[in-house]
Scaffold this active site. Structure first.
Site, mmCIF file in Angstrom:
data_model
loop_
_atom_site.group_PDB
_atom_site.id
_atom_site.type_symbol
_atom_site.label_atom_id
_atom_site.label_comp_id
_atom_site.label_asym_id
_atom_site.label_seq_id
_atom_site.Cartn_x
_atom_site.Cartn_y
_atom_site.Cartn_z
ATOM 1 N N LYS A 103 0.864 -1.194 0.000
ATOM 2 C CA LYS A 103 0.000 0.000 0.000
ATOM 3 C C LYS A 103 0.887 1.225 0.000
ATOM 4 O O LYS A 103 2.035 1.172 0.457
ATOM 5 C CB LYS A 103 -0.865 0.011 1.268
ATOM 6 N N ASN A 233 -16.007 6.310 -5.066
ATOM 7 C CA ASN A 233 -15.933 5.188 -5.999
ATOM 8 C C ASN A 233 -16.605 3.939 -5.423
ATOM 9 O O ASN A 233 -17.390 3.275 -6.112
ATOM 10 C CB ASN A 233 -14.457 4.920 -6.323
#
Ligand code: NAD
Length: 425
Positions: A103, A233
Site C-alpha cells: 500500500k 468510488n
C-alpha cells in the site's frame, strides 16, 4: 484508541490461534518486508516548494508481486499504510489471486491542490517510487482520493525511469516492451491499458456478496433497507447498484454530511445533486443527517464505504443494522467487533467485501501482460466466480468453527499463505 496497525495485528493473532498457524508464518506476518518513506518535493503554483511525506509499504509477496492502492489523504501516516498493506496481503489471499500485499500514500489534501499541483505531486511520487515498483515487483492502484488520471501520471514517471535506465546501458526499449510496462499500475483509464469494469469492481464485488446474502440469508426481507457511509468510488457505485436492484437505500453520506429518507432515496437524483453542488447538503426530499447518525440508522445492511475506524467502542452499541458489509478498509475496530457480536450483528469483513477491486486489478494486470482485452461481462463473470464461492466458504467456515466472519476470512487467507511459505522453503 488503538492504531489501525495494532488493530490489524489483533485480527491476525486471533485468526492465527483458531488455525494454530505456524509460529514462523505468524512472525513473518507481524511486520512488513519493506518500508519506503519518501519526501516528495512539489513546486506549488505560488513558486514555493512544498515537501510532502509519501510512503510505500511492501508487506508480503509470498503469493506474488506486492499489490495495493495509493491513497492521498491528510491523515496518511506510516501506521495506517502498514495496516492497509497488511490487509492487502490477507485480501489477495482471501481471493486466492497470485498477488501479495502492499500500500502507498501521500499525506496531502488533494482537494486543496490545483490540477497542475496534483499532476506535479503525482509525477514526483511516481518518480520517487519508480526504482521499487514494476509489473513483477509491486503493482500500485488507486485508493481514497486518487483515480485513473493520477495512476496514469505515476505510470508515466515509471516508464520514463525505465527508459532512462535502458538508455544508460545503451539500449532503446521497443514499443512492445514499453506497452508491457502498463502492467505496473492497475486502475488505469481504459484507453491507457485499464480493464473494463475496474472502475465499478470494488462495489460490484461487494454487491455480488450482498445479493447472495439477500438470496440465501435474508429471505425474510427480500427488499432490504441499506445505509451507506461514503459516496465515492466504492460507496457511490454501491448505492447505484443497490438502487438498480430494487433495494431501498435509505441513507447515504459523504465527508460533508448525510441524507436520509425512510421511503428510500432516489440515487440517480442524489448523484446529480452531488455532481452539480459538490456535496449532499441541500438534497431535496430527504432529511439531513450527520455521519454519526448514518451509522446508527435503522436498516438491514449498513455499508461503511469511507474510512477506517468508523464503528468503534463508542458507537457500536447504537448500531441498529442486522448486517454490516465492510466496503471500506478497516471501518470496524476490534473493540466494536466484540460489541456487535454480542448484539447479534454480523460483519462481512473488508478483506472479502471489497476484494472485487483487487481481483479486477489482477485481471487488468493479466490482460496487460498477455496483451489481451476482456469484455466487461467477462470481467464480472470471472469476478463472480471468485468472490461468491469465497463468501460461501468463509460463511461455512465461520459456522463450522463457531467464529466470526472476519476471523474465518483471515483463517482462509492464512492457511493459503502458510502453504505458500512451506512450498517456497
Ligand atoms: P473515494 O475517494 O472515491 O471516496 C471516499 C468517500 O468517503 C467520499 O465520498 C468522501 O466524501 C467520503 N468521506 C471522506 N471522509 C469521510 C468521513 N469522515 N465520513 C464520511 N464520509 C467520508 O474513495 P473510495 O475509493 O470510494 O474508497 C472508500 C473506501 O473503500 C476506502 O476505505 C478504500 O480503502 C476502500 N477501497 C476502495 C477500493 C477502490 O477500488 N476504490 C478498493 C478497495 C477498498
Amino acid at each position: 484508541m488503538s492504531t489501525a496497525f495494532e488493530n490489524a495485528m489483533l485480527q491476525l493473532e486471533k485468526a492465527a490461534k483458531v488455525i494454530d498457524l505456524d509460529p514462523n508464518v505468524l512472525k513473518l506476518l507481524q511486520a512488513p518486508e519493506r518500508i519506503i518513506q519518501l519526501k516528495v518535493p512539489v513546486k506549488m503554483d505560488s513558486g514555493e516548494i512544498k515537501i510532502f511525506n509519501g510512503y510505500r509499504v511492501q508487506y508480503n509477496n509470498l503469493a506474488g508481486p506486492y499489490k495495493g492502492g495509493i491513497r492521498y489523504f491528510p491523515s496518511v501516516d506510516l501506521d495506517e499504510v502498514k495496516a492497509l498493506a497488511f490487509w492487502m496481503t490477507i485480501k489477495c489471499s482471501v481471493a486466492g489471486i497470485p498477488m501479495g500485499g502492499g500500500k502507498g500514500g501521500v499525506a496531502v489534501n488533494p482537494k486543496e491542490l490545483s490540477k497542475g499541483e496534483l499532476e506535479r505531486l503525482s509525477r514526483a511520487f511516481g518518480k520517487a517510487i519508480a526504482p521499487n515498483i514494476g509489473p513483477l515487483v509491486d503493482v500500485p492502484a488507486p485508493d481514497v482520493y486518487t483515480n485513473a488520471e493520477i495512476m496514469n501520471w505515476v505510470k508515466e514517471s515509471f516508464i520514463e525511469y525505465k527508459k532512462n535506465q535502458a538508455k544508460e546501458i545503451g539500449v532503446e526499449m521497443t514499443a512492445e516492451q514499453i506497452k508491457k510496462l502498463d502492467a505496473v499500475i492497475t486502475g488505469k483509464a481504459v484507453d491507457q491499458g485499464g480493464s473494463l469494469g475496474r472502475d465499478r469492481a470494488t462495489a460490484m464485488g461487494g454487491f455480488m456478496i450482498l445479493q447472495n446474502m439477500v438470496e440465501t440469508r435474508l429471505t425474510a426481507s427480500l427488499q432490504p433497507t441499506i445505509a451507506i457511509q461514503g459516496f465515492g468510488n466504492a460507496g457511490g457505485v454501491m448505492a447505484e447498484l443497490c438502487s438498480a436492484a430494487g433495494y431501498k437505500v435509505v441513507a447515504v453520506s459523504d465527508s460533508g454530511s448525510g441524507v436520509y429518507n425512510e421511503a428510500g432515496l432516489n440515487i440517480s437524483e442524489v448523484i446529480k445533486h452531488k455532481q452539480s453542488t459538490g456535496g449532499l447538503k441541500g438534497f431535496a426530499g430527504a432529511k439531513e443527517i450527520t455521519n454519526a447518525e448514518l451509522l446508527e440508522t435503522a436498516c438491514d445492511v449498513l455499508i461503511p464505504a469511507a474510512l477506517e475506524n468508523q464503528i468503534t467502542a463508542d458507537n457500536a452499541e447504537q448500531v441498529k443494522a442486522k448486517f454490516i458489509l465492510e466496503l471500506a478498509n478497516g471501518p470496524v475496530t476490534p473493540e466494536a467487533d466484540v460489541i456487535l457480536a454480542k448484539n447479534g450483528i454480523k460483519s462481512v469483513p473488508d478483506v472479502l467485501t471489497n476484494s472485487g477491486g483487487v481481483t479486477v486489478s489482477y485481471f487488468e494486470w493479466e490482460q496487460n501482460l498477455a496483451g489481451s482485452h476482456w469484455t466487461e461481462d467477462e470481467v464480472f463473470a470471472k469476478l463472480k466466480a471468485i468472490i461468491v464461492p469465497a463468501f460461501t466458504e468463509i460463511w461455512q467456515l465461520a459456522e463450522e468453527k463457531k467464529i466470526d466472519l472476519r476471523t474465518a476470512a483471515f483463517a482462509k487467507a492464512l492457511l493459503r499463505l502458510q502453504t505458500l511459505w512451506y512450498n517456497a522453503k
